[in-house]
Design an enzyme around this catalytic site. Structure first.
Site, PDB file in Angstrom:
ATOM      1  CG  ASP A  90      -2.139  -0.852   1.030  1.00  0.00           C
ATOM      2  OD1 ASP A  90      -2.268  -1.458  -0.045  1.00  0.00           O
ATOM      3  OD2 ASP A  90      -2.971  -0.909   1.957  1.00  0.00           O
TER       4      ASP A  90
ATOM      5  CG  ASP B  67      -2.011   4.192   3.008  1.00  0.00           C
ATOM      6  OD1 ASP B  67      -1.562   3.041   2.839  1.00  0.00           O
ATOM      7  OD2 ASP B  67      -3.211   4.415   3.254  1.00  0.00           O
TER       8      ASP B  67
ATOM      9  CD1 TRP C 152     -10.084   0.720   1.531  1.00  0.00           C
ATOM     10  CD2 TRP C 152     -11.781  -0.288   2.585  1.00  0.00           C
ATOM     11  NE1 TRP C 152      -9.616   0.281   2.740  1.00  0.00           N
ATOM     12  CE2 TRP C 152     -10.642  -0.343   3.407  1.00  0.00           C
ATOM     13  CE3 TRP C 152     -12.969  -0.866   3.040  1.00  0.00           C
ATOM     14  CZ2 TRP C 152     -10.649  -0.940   4.663  1.00  0.00           C
ATOM     15  CZ3 TRP C 152     -12.981  -1.478   4.287  1.00  0.00           C
ATOM     16  CH2 TRP C 152     -11.831  -1.498   5.090  1.00  0.00           C
TER      17      TRP C 152
ATOM     18  CD  GLU D 291      -8.105  -5.425  -1.411  1.00  0.00           C
ATOM     19  OE1 GLU D 291      -9.289  -5.138  -1.174  1.00  0.00           O
ATOM     20  OE2 GLU D 291      -7.155  -4.960  -0.766  1.00  0.00           O
ATOM     21  CG  ASP D 292      -7.298  -7.209   2.500  1.00  0.00           C
ATOM     22  OD1 ASP D 292      -8.513  -7.391   2.281  1.00  0.00           O
ATOM     23  OD2 ASP D 292      -6.884  -6.380   3.334  1.00  0.00           O
TER      24      ASP D 292
ATOM     25  CG  MET E 278      -2.157   4.360   7.319  1.00  0.00           C
ATOM     26  SD  MET E 278      -3.626   3.438   7.742  1.00  0.00           S
ATOM     27  CE  MET E 278      -4.457   3.502   6.187  1.00  0.00           C
TER      28      MET E 278
ATOM     29  CG  HIS F 174      -5.267   8.379   3.342  1.00  0.00           C
ATOM     30  ND1 HIS F 174      -6.375   7.786   2.814  1.00  0.00           N
ATOM     31  CD2 HIS F 174      -4.497   7.363   3.824  1.00  0.00           C
ATOM     32  CE1 HIS F 174      -6.286   6.480   2.952  1.00  0.00           C
ATOM     33  NE2 HIS F 174      -5.163   6.192   3.569  1.00  0.00           N
TER      34      HIS F 174
ATOM     35  NE  ARG G  79     -13.304   4.619   2.774  1.00  0.00           N
ATOM     36  CZ  ARG G  79     -12.427   3.859   3.441  1.00  0.00           C
ATOM     37  NH1 ARG G  79     -11.245   3.589   2.944  1.00  0.00           N
ATOM     38  NH2 ARG G  79     -12.749   3.376   4.614  1.00  0.00           N
TER      39      ARG G  79
HETATM   40  C1  BGC Z   1     -11.536  -5.490   4.785  1.00  0.00           C
HETATM   41  C2  BGC Z   1     -10.097  -5.606   4.376  1.00  0.00           C
HETATM   42  C3  BGC Z   1      -9.285  -4.552   5.073  1.00  0.00           C
HETATM   43  C4  BGC Z   1      -9.479  -4.699   6.550  1.00  0.00           C
HETATM   44  C5  BGC Z   1      -8.663  -3.729   7.345  1.00  0.00           C
HETATM   45  C6  BGC Z   1     -11.637  -5.598   6.268  1.00  0.00           C
HETATM   46  O1  BGC Z   1     -12.974  -5.427   6.673  1.00  0.00           O
HETATM   47  O2  BGC Z   1     -12.276  -6.515   4.167  1.00  0.00           O
HETATM   48  O3  BGC Z   1      -9.985  -5.455   2.993  1.00  0.00           O
HETATM   49  O4  BGC Z   1      -7.943  -4.691   4.752  1.00  0.00           O
HETATM   50  O5  BGC Z   1     -10.846  -4.606   6.880  1.00  0.00           O
HETATM   51  O6  BGC Z   1      -9.005  -2.421   7.186  1.00  0.00           O
END
Ligand code: BGC
Length: 346
Positions: free
Chosen positions: A197, A199, A259, A262-263, A289, A292, A294
């Site tokens: 990322d 940031d 947002w 995906e992770d 971090m 910032h 959104r």
């Molecule tokens: C989201 C993730 C995010 C995490 C931390 C989760 O609810 O699905 O994508 O990285 O929160 O912010």
């Protein structure tokens, strides 16, 4: 007879010396006017010439005047030590408002077109750092400012790729990272990929940007969450996967627009392959971090839970093997390779 033979011998010697001198002067004359084989016989061999050229180019590179030579610098034979002697541990971060890109370039003049390799030893891994990006120039600047010296202290052979999403469609971090992986492999067969990322700035250079036998999650703690792991399965922010590990899970899903999610989806893919996420100790895996709001165009993806429920069914066909995009440009800037890409829209 005795006197005659010694005179004859002397005359013969004089004759030989004369003939030798004559031959040498003919050769010298020939080499002066022909520029041909005699000259080349006396000239350095091709191999010697290459060494001379390389050395003078290296001098040029060291004086900061050449931009190409780093890539042709021969790799040193000695492998870098397991623990780099250059590491400093916890470092003080600096977010100076007046910082300029030019200053970061000057401070990192050993980096050529985003790429670096140590000159005194062969790096243990070749690592591509992939940073998805759109309109976060200031964050990118702070990250480059800290990351380049950090990676050099770790004695890595690395390159930084910034993957810019063109247009105004909703942001798609995961797809940009798939593009980064595919594009970076066109340059070099990187061993390891860091999905980073823009940031998040690492606070401790003992948090090594290398890949392990298992996928690695590098952000155990960050200032925003009191330096505690966000939740048990958290696999976001900064992760490290070997080329083959990422290939095996078919990369990220391309279908997460906006947002979040995906992770978590990548974690499910990793677990489906019976791989286990590893993390460095919490006192090293710390990040700041950069604050910032959104971004517009990156609103929370309300469908993410729904998407996560179908990962097991779709991972084979949604990923690296279905990642369609149009590369708009690849610019090799001094500190990073900027890949601008049209990835379509939701
Ligand atoms: C989201 C993730 C995010 C995490 C931390 C989760 O609810 O699905 O994508 O990285 O929160 O912010």
């Amino acid at each position: 007879m005795g006197i005659c033979s010694s005179t004859c011998k002397m005359l013969r010697r004089v004759k030989y010396v004369f003939l030798l001198l004559l031959t040498l002067s003919v050769l010298a004359w020939f080499s002066m006017f022909s520029g041909g084989s005699v000259k080349s016989a006396l000239a350095p061999s091709a191999a010697t010439k290459a060494v001379i050229k390389r050395d003078s180019m290296q001098d040029e590179a060291n004086s900061g005047t050449s931009k190409v030579v780093r890539l042709i610098t021969p790799t040193p034979i000695v492998e870098c030590p397991k623990e780099s002697p250059l590491l400093q541990g916890a470092v003080r971060l600096n977010f100076e408002p007046s910082l300029k890109l030019k200053e970061v370039e000057v401070e990192n003049n050993q980096v050529t077109e985003g790429r670096y390799q140590p000159s005194s030893c062969t790096a243990r891994q070749s690592v591509a750092i992939l940073i998805p990006h759109r309109s976060r120039e200031r964050h990118l600047l702070y990250l480059l400012y800290h990351l380049h010296p950090f990676l050099q202290r770790q004695q890595l052979h690395y390159a930084v790729y910034v993957i810019q999403q063109a247009g105004n469609a909703t942001f798609n971090r995961a797809k940009l990272l798939n593009v980064g992986y595919l594009e970076a492999l066109k340059d070099y067969r990187w061993d390891c990929f860091i999905f980073h990322d823009v940031d998040l700035v690492p606070e401790n250079d003992k948090n090594l940007y290398i890949c392990d036998k298992q996928p690695k999650h590098l952000v155990v703690g960050r200032n925003a969450t009191g330096y505690k792991l966000h939740y048990k399965g958290y696999f976001g922010g900064v992760t490290a996967m070997k080329r083959e590990q990422f290939r095996k899970v078919n990369g990220f899903a391309n279908t997460y627009w906006g947002w979040g999610g995906e992770d978590d989806d990548l974690r499910i893919r990793v677990e489906l392959q019976k791989m286990k996420i590893v993390r460095p100790p919490a006192d090293l895996a710390r990040y700041t971090m950069v604050f910032h709001k959104r971004d517009s165009g990156n609103e929370v993806n309300k469908d993410r839970m729904k998407l996560l429920r179908r990962t097991t069914l779709v991972w084979r066909k949604d990923g690296l093997n279905s990642c369609k995009y149009q590369t708009i440009s690849v610019d090799r800037l001094p500190l990073y390779i900027n890949v601008t890409v049209d990835i379509g829209k939701p």
